[in-house]
Design an enzyme around this catalytic site. Structure first.
Site, PDB file in Angstrom:
ATOM      1  N   PRO A   1       4.196 -28.702   1.846  1.00  0.00           N
ATOM      2  CA  PRO A   1       4.615 -29.214   3.151  1.00  0.00           C
ATOM      3  C   PRO A   1       4.928 -30.678   3.191  1.00  0.00           C
ATOM      4  CG  PRO A   1       2.776 -27.795   3.012  1.00  0.00           C
ATOM      5  CD  PRO A   1       3.106 -28.200   1.605  1.00  0.00           C
ATOM      6  N   GLU A   2       6.029 -30.903   3.956  1.00  0.00           N
ATOM      7  CA  GLU A   2       6.438 -32.659   4.202  1.00  0.00           C
ATOM      8  C   GLU A   2       5.900 -32.737   5.719  1.00  0.00           C
ATOM      9  OE1 GLU A   2      10.507 -32.826   2.923  1.00  0.00           O
ATOM     10  OE2 GLU A   2      10.266 -31.612   1.334  1.00  0.00           O
TER      11      GLU A   2
END
Length: 269
Positions: free
Chosen positions: A2-3
């Protein structure tokens, strides 16, 4: 992994359910995450969540006695569910509220984190972080000045959290393509004019991803279980060997910093 947009979408997803709610109990089902879960997280019990903030890829659940710090790691996600709902495999941490809801951190690979920050203190994980990319503090002048004398590839440079936080692999690929900058070009050899073009593109790309719900990867879902939709807009990431959307040239892949890097040999110089 996840960014930043995915983490911000998670923040937006959980905030309405937990802000101004009182914690009834903190349950640790597996404290062996990236770092051992500290006993201090139990201080949250009986306290109200005053705010839900994000710093880089960390979420802070703030109260008068301190802040719980959450990180999703490589494959983590957050869900708000009824506390009576059976635990899922890899539900390692849950914060139960007095309204019957529970916030659960699910993390199959256990690279995530659940930490504690005392009032008026800064946890070590926040030391030396660069500016947030969607703030005025992050601008072309900042990138230009920080890049002088740097021989590192520009893609690795903009992914360095000491330079700017949250420009992860997906959005670095996309932003450099839109700016027409070759990912291997040395950061210190890029002109101010090119950074003036790149900086707003990074901001717009991240903002668009947040607006559309984050980028769908196999390990990511929003707090309500729905996937993000930005993947539909990706121009280079995940498109190795496909034609460039601008010129039709076959997109190439190299490895930079052990990360997949996809670009167009004609459009990016």
């Amino acid at each position: 992994m996840p960014e930043l947009p995915e983490v911000e979408v998670s923040r937006l997803g959980i905030e309405p359910h937990i802000k101004q709610k009182v914690v009834a109990e903190v349950r640790i089902h597996n404290g062996s995450l990236r770092w051992p879960v500290p006993d201090d997280v139990q201080l949250l019990s009986g306290k109200k969540i005053d705010a839900v903030h994000r710093r880089a890829k960390y979420l802070l659940l703030e109260s008068k006695v301190g802040s719980a710090i959450l990180h999703l790691g490589m494959s983590g996600n957050l869900r708000v569910v009824e506390k009576s709902e059976p635990l899922k495999k890899h539900d390692h941490v849950e914060i139960i509220f007095d309204n019957g809801l529970a916030l659960r951190l699910n993390d199959p690979r256990r690279f995530g984190a659940f930490l504690w920050q005392a009032p008026d203190e800064q946890h070590a994980v926040f030391a030396k972080l660069g500016p947030e990319p969607l703030t005025d503090e992050f601008d072309a002048k900042h990138l230009y000045e920080r890049s002088r004398g740097k021989r590192v590839a520009v893609k690795q440079f903009i992914m360095d959290n000491h330079v700017v936080v949250g420009v992860g692999n997906i959005y670095a690929n996309e932003s450099l393509f839109k700016a027409g900058i070759h990912p291997k070009r040395e950061a210190g050899k890029i002109s101010l004019a090119r950074y003036q073009k790149l900086t707003p593109i990074i901001k717009d790309t991240l903002a668009a991803a947040i607006l559309q719900g984050g980028t769908t990867l196999k390990d990511f879902a929003q707090s309500d279980g729905k996937p993000g939709y930005f993947a539909q807009e990706l121009m280079v990431y995940g498109r190795k060997g496909e034609p460039c959307v601008q010129c039709g040239t076959q997109l190439q892949e190299i490895r930079l910093g052990q990360r997949s890097t996809i670009f167009c040999t004609k459009c990016q110089r």
